[in-house]
Design a protein around this motif. Structure first.
Motif, PDB file in Angstrom:
ATOM      1  N   SER A 103       1.152  -0.847  -0.185  1.00  0.00           N
ATOM      2  CA  SER A 103      -0.228   0.320  -0.028  1.00  0.00           C
ATOM      3  C   SER A 103       1.084   0.866  -0.169  1.00  0.00           C
ATOM      4  N   PHE A 104       0.244   2.489  -0.189  1.00  0.00           N
ATOM      5  CA  PHE A 104       1.174   3.740  -0.123  1.00  0.00           C
ATOM      6  C   PHE A 104       0.416   4.099   0.942  1.00  0.00           C
ATOM      7  N   ALA A 105       1.440   5.237   1.615  1.00  0.00           N
ATOM      8  CA  ALA A 105       1.009   5.624   3.067  1.00  0.00           C
ATOM      9  C   ALA A 105      -0.137   6.777   2.788  1.00  0.00           C
ATOM     10  N   GLU A 106      -1.082   6.722   4.075  1.00  0.00           N
ATOM     11  CA  GLU A 106      -1.805   7.896   3.406  1.00  0.00           C
ATOM     12  C   GLU A 106      -3.447   7.982   2.426  1.00  0.00           C
ATOM     13  N   GLY A 107      -2.752   6.785   1.976  1.00  0.00           N
ATOM     14  CA  GLY A 107      -4.456   5.957   0.822  1.00  0.00           C
ATOM     15  C   GLY A 107      -4.520   7.759   0.495  1.00  0.00           C
ATOM     16  N   GLY A 108      -5.690   7.053  -0.693  1.00  0.00           N
ATOM     17  CA  GLY A 108      -5.893   8.073  -1.530  1.00  0.00           C
ATOM     18  C   GLY A 108      -4.935   7.745  -3.796  1.00  0.00           C
ATOM     19  N   ARG A 109      -3.736   6.800  -3.524  1.00  0.00           N
ATOM     20  CA  ARG A 109      -2.681   6.555  -4.066  1.00  0.00           C
ATOM     21  C   ARG A 109      -2.671   4.949  -4.504  1.00  0.00           C
ATOM     22  N   ILE A 110      -2.834   4.514  -6.328  1.00  0.00           N
ATOM     23  CA  ILE A 110      -3.381   2.938  -6.450  1.00  0.00           C
ATOM     24  C   ILE A 110      -1.928   2.690  -7.483  1.00  0.00           C
ATOM     25  N   GLY A 111      -1.243   4.015  -7.366  1.00  0.00           N
ATOM     26  CA  GLY A 111      -0.016   3.665  -8.604  1.00  0.00           C
ATOM     27  C   GLY A 111       0.629   5.367  -9.150  1.00  0.00           C
ATOM     28  N   GLU A 112       1.759   4.985  -9.353  1.00  0.00           N
ATOM     29  CA  GLU A 112       2.855   6.095  -9.314  1.00  0.00           C
ATOM     30  C   GLU A 112       3.954   5.962 -10.533  1.00  0.00           C
ATOM     31  N   SER A 113       4.338   7.025 -11.287  1.00  0.00           N
ATOM     32  CA  SER A 113       5.389   6.707 -11.915  1.00  0.00           C
ATOM     33  C   SER A 113       6.177   7.673 -12.794  1.00  0.00           C
ATOM     34  N   PHE A 114       7.413   7.130 -12.414  1.00  0.00           N
ATOM     35  CA  PHE A 114       8.885   8.146 -12.859  1.00  0.00           C
ATOM     36  C   PHE A 114       9.316   8.057 -14.240  1.00  0.00           C
ATOM     37  N   ILE A 115       8.839  10.045 -15.097  1.00  0.00           N
ATOM     38  CA  ILE A 115       9.503   9.150 -16.295  1.00  0.00           C
ATOM     39  C   ILE A 115      10.533   9.890 -17.158  1.00  0.00           C
ATOM     40  N   TYR A 116      10.943   9.525 -18.001  1.00  0.00           N
ATOM     41  CA  TYR A 116      12.291   9.807 -18.473  1.00  0.00           C
ATOM     42  C   TYR A 116      12.848  11.297 -18.966  1.00  0.00           C
ATOM     43  N   ALA A 117      11.367  12.574 -18.963  1.00  0.00           N
ATOM     44  CA  ALA A 117      11.375  13.943 -19.522  1.00  0.00           C
ATOM     45  C   ALA A 117      11.325  14.109 -18.164  1.00  0.00           C
ATOM     46  N   ASP A 118      11.633  13.723 -17.279  1.00  0.00           N
ATOM     47  CA  ASP A 118      12.074  14.686 -15.685  1.00  0.00           C
ATOM     48  C   ASP A 118      13.182  14.932 -15.601  1.00  0.00           C
ATOM     49  N   GLY A 119      14.058  14.334 -16.046  1.00  0.00           N
ATOM     50  CA  GLY A 119      15.569  14.588 -15.776  1.00  0.00           C
ATOM     51  C   GLY A 119      15.894  13.761 -14.553  1.00  0.00           C
ATOM     52  N   GLY A 120      14.884  12.808 -13.675  1.00  0.00           N
ATOM     53  CA  GLY A 120      15.428  12.390 -12.298  1.00  0.00           C
ATOM     54  C   GLY A 120      16.471  11.569 -12.579  1.00  0.00           C
ATOM     55  N   ALA A 121      16.740  10.882 -11.373  1.00  0.00           N
ATOM     56  CA  ALA A 121      17.509   9.620 -10.810  1.00  0.00           C
ATOM     57  C   ALA A 121      16.757   8.694 -11.653  1.00  0.00           C
ATOM     58  N   ILE A 122      15.480   8.480 -11.162  1.00  0.00           N
ATOM     59  CA  ILE A 122      14.659   7.617 -11.849  1.00  0.00           C
ATOM     60  C   ILE A 122      13.873   7.729 -13.127  1.00  0.00           C
ATOM     61  N   ARG A 123      13.995   7.087 -13.403  1.00  0.00           N
ATOM     62  CA  ARG A 123      13.303   6.606 -15.174  1.00  0.00           C
ATOM     63  C   ARG A 123      12.840   5.340 -15.483  1.00  0.00           C
ATOM     64  N   ASN A 124      11.657   5.699 -15.645  1.00  0.00           N
ATOM     65  CA  ASN A 124      11.061   4.284 -16.519  1.00  0.00           C
ATOM     66  C   ASN A 124      10.588   3.394 -15.301  1.00  0.00           C
ATOM     67  N   THR A 125      10.061   3.880 -14.432  1.00  0.00           N
ATOM     68  CA  THR A 125       9.631   2.977 -12.736  1.00  0.00           C
ATOM     69  C   THR A 125       8.467   3.257 -12.635  1.00  0.00           C
ATOM     70  N   ILE A 126       7.319   2.392 -12.491  1.00  0.00           N
ATOM     71  CA  ILE A 126       6.391   2.177 -11.890  1.00  0.00           C
ATOM     72  C   ILE A 126       6.094   0.993 -10.348  1.00  0.00           C
ATOM     73  N   ILE A 127       5.187   2.098  -9.866  1.00  0.00           N
ATOM     74  CA  ILE A 127       4.825   1.609  -8.815  1.00  0.00           C
ATOM     75  C   ILE A 127       4.051   1.053  -8.545  1.00  0.00           C
ATOM     76  N   GLU A 128       2.995   0.749  -8.082  1.00  0.00           N
ATOM     77  CA  GLU A 128       1.467   0.226  -7.656  1.00  0.00           C
ATOM     78  C   GLU A 128       1.045  -0.420  -6.673  1.00  0.00           C
ATOM     79  N   ASP A 129       0.118  -0.145  -5.689  1.00  0.00           N
ATOM     80  CA  ASP A 129      -0.349  -1.143  -4.726  1.00  0.00           C
ATOM     81  C   ASP A 129      -1.171  -2.231  -4.823  1.00  0.00           C
ATOM     82  N   ARG A 130      -1.732  -2.570  -3.825  1.00  0.00           N
ATOM     83  CA  ARG A 130      -2.687  -3.939  -4.482  1.00  0.00           C
ATOM     84  C   ARG A 130      -4.165  -3.686  -4.909  1.00  0.00           C
ATOM     85  N   ALA A 131      -4.162  -2.080  -3.953  1.00  0.00           N
ATOM     86  CA  ALA A 131      -5.514  -1.090  -4.732  1.00  0.00           C
ATOM     87  C   ALA A 131      -5.769  -1.467  -6.298  1.00  0.00           C
TER      88      ALA A 131
END
Length: 623
Positions: A502-530
């Protein structure tokens, strides 16, 4: 016995034993009714997967569309001759023979191939043989002919809708296909079957007894030829679209890379067309591309149960189902994430605290002081000097860690909206590659520097994963970075997907890190069981994969009309055929431009259509 009688007798003997096509699971049996000429099908499809119509190939593999003929006795002496009309080809060992040529002496396989519909008469060694042929064509919404070999069927991109008063008229649907049969009136059936084959050759779905309605023939099919057409057929991704009552009688479930087979009422193949991406786009026809996923299912605690399901095998089966649903939707763009059964998926423990972040959330320059922490119980100290940025301070600390005999990787993060500079993470391992255990010093703080903070990245999923917000989305939280970077495989062309409880505090079921943002984490997804539980109401994984492939953090309803049928809608949740499941051709094009073979980091590689694998004989008989 005359040549025609011998041919008919050969057909009667061969018909029960006709083998399936090497590339399909169904076969065409030529008509051998006494008094009627054998019936062929104009051979315009592509049975061997080389994208050349079989009727144009210079070496044609044996196939049920071909009429097997007895080899004349004089062929052994090299004196057997033939006369053919232009609508037929005579094949010796699969090679077309020129008009008037002698049949080669070594011929063991002599076959007739139809090139045009209608009645034809040929002479073989002076004896006449009459045959008849029908043609199958695919027509798009505008009535244009779709080449069965060089083009393909595409998935439906619009929600179910009723047909106009004339169900056989042209329509504005860019994906639906009508199948047109052309031939002499006595040769045309009143109904056809439509079969959907998976790339493996397995039969996925079928539409039986589709009626043919009389329509005007194309200009190149003059009388006495007549034409019959099906209604527009929708190729759909799942049972929800397939079974909607408005379109259930003209929808068929399919899989990217498979085929639609037009068949007789007894299930015998006439012609087929492959299934791929959009036929028309700004990049031209889109066929099939593949992305590679790596699924990591993270337990809530070391040695605990998986984040979904009761056992590890159950958990992996569930995520394979999630990938299968993503495949179904992204098939509309000609994009697949590979067969679910070959998915790289494993259940892992949350990593131990192995990450030390310099700069934490604010990224302020140093004022001068000490960074103190313990690695596997051994205390390490490094000094900072005034004005030193987090990335410089991190390298000083890394030198101290290396001197202590550990392996350290320095990972600089992009600055967030709330930070002066980006934080820098130190990822520390033992010489053998195992993660270390980082702890604060026995006494005192991690950092005595008044402005440059330090923090240990600990992953504690029992209270939910601390997720990023709008301010720190480009870098992620320290806990997210500690989780993701622990399992970094160093391959930027792989999309990493983390499944957490699960994600903390609820209200979220998935998120992603994309290449265009230029961060150190790219092309990565986090999903929870919800996200898994919402299933086809929101298609959480398919949606987050969209952010990665489109390289876009936004949603179309943020800056345009709210269309809740679109997969990338921000907040739609509807498990019906009108829910968030549609992709525009423009989105397909953007995915190829941003993540395709020409992208800086290509996530999508071309995946050419291969010949269909044959079905087991027992399955073929079940058709």
């Amino acid at each position: 016995m005359s040549l025609r009688a011998r041919a008919a007798a050969a057909l009667l003997l061969l018909a029960p034993a006709l083998a399936p096509l090497p590339t399909t699971s169904v076969a065409l049996a030529a008509r051998a009714t006494p008094g009627e000429p054998p019936l062929l099908v104009v051979d315009r499809d592509d049975d061997d997967g080389d994208r050349i119509p079989d009727g144009e190939q210079q070496l044609v593999p044996s196939a049920p569309e071909l009429l097997s003929l007895p080899v004349p006795p004089r062929a052994g002496a090299g004196t057997a001759s033939f006369e053919l009309p232009s609508g037929l080809r005579l094949l010796a060992q699969g090679k077309p023979l020129a008009q008037g040529a002698a049949i080669p002496p070594a011929t063991r396989r002599l076959e007739l191939q139809a090139l045009r519909p209608g009645r034809h008469e040929l002479r073989l060694s002076g004896e006449p043989l009459r045959v008849s042929a029908v043609e199958v064509r695919a027509l798009d919404g505008a009535g244009r002919t779709i080449d069965l070999a060089r083009s393909h069927a595409s998935f439906q991109r619009t929600p179910p809708d009723r047909l106009a008063d004339d169900p056989l008229a042209d329509l504005a649907d860019p994906d639906a296909l009508r199948f047109l049969l052309i031939g002499v009136a006595d040769d045309l059936p009143t109904t056809v079957h439509l079969l959907s084959l998976a790339p493996s050759g397995e039969v996925l779905d079928r539409l039986p007894d589709i009626p043919l309605g009389h329509v005007s023939c194309p200009a190149d099919a003059p009388p006495p030829l007549v034409c019959g057409s099906t209604r527009p057929i929708r190729v759909v991704a799942d049972d929800i679209d397939r079974n909607h009552p408005v379109v259930a009688d003209r929808s068929i479930k399919a899989r990217l890379g498979g085929a639609l087979v037009v068949a007789t009422s007894s299930g015998l193949k006439l012609q087929m067309i492959r299934i791929a991406g959009p036929r028309i786009s700004a990049l031209g026809p889109l066929e099939r591309y593949r992305a590679r996923l790596r699924m990591l299912l993270v337990r809530g605690r070391p040695g605990g149960p998986p984040p979904i399901g009761g056992t590890d095998p159950e958990a992996i089966a569930l995520v394979r189902g999630e990938v299968e649903r993503a495949n179904a939707l992204w098939g509309a763009c000609g994009i697949s994430f590979g067969p679910p059964e070959t998915l790289d998926a494993r259940v892992v423990d949350p990593p131990r605290p192995h990450l030390l972040a310099l700069g934490c959330d604010h990224g302020l320059p140093a004022s001068g002081g000490e960074i103190r922490f313990r690695v596997d119980g051994r205390e390490i100290t490094a000094r900072t000097t005034p004005g030193m940025l987090p990335l410089a301070a991190a390298r000083v600390v890394a030198s101290a860690v290396t001197a202590a005999g550990y392996v350290v990787r320095v990972s600089d993060n992009a600055a967030t909206a709330a930070s002066a500079h980006g934080a820098t993470d130190l990822l520390i391992r033992r010489q053998g590659g195992a993660l270390v255990n980082i702890e604060p010093p026995v006494s005192g703080r991690l950092s005595t520097d008044r402005t440059l903070t330090a923090c240990v990245g600990a992953v504690d999923l029992e209270d939910g994963l601390q997720h990023f917000g709008d301010i720190d989305a480009i870098a992620g939280t320290v806990e997210e970075r500690a989780l993701i970077k622990a399992y970094d495989d160093g391959d930027p062309s792989t999309i990493d997907v983390f499944m957490v409880p699960s994600f903390a505090e609820g209200g979220r079921i998935g998120e992603s890190f994309i290449y265009a943002d230029g961060g150190a984490i790219r092309n990565t997804i986090i999903e929870d069981r919800a996200g898994l539980r919402v299933d086809r109401a929101a298609f959480a994984l398919a949606h987050e994969l969209g952010h990665v492939l489109l390289d876009d953090p936004a949603h179309p309803d943020f800056y345009g009309i709210d269309t809740p049928t679109r997969l990338m809608d921000a907040d739609a949740a509807n498990p019906s055929a009108y829910g968030p499941r549609r992709l525009l051709v423009d989105e397909c094009v953007r995915a190829l431009r941003q993540s395709g073979p020409a992208a800086p980091v290509p996530l999508l590689t071309a995946w050419p259509l291969a010949p269909l694998a044959p079905l087991a004989p027992s399955t073929a008989r079940g058709l």
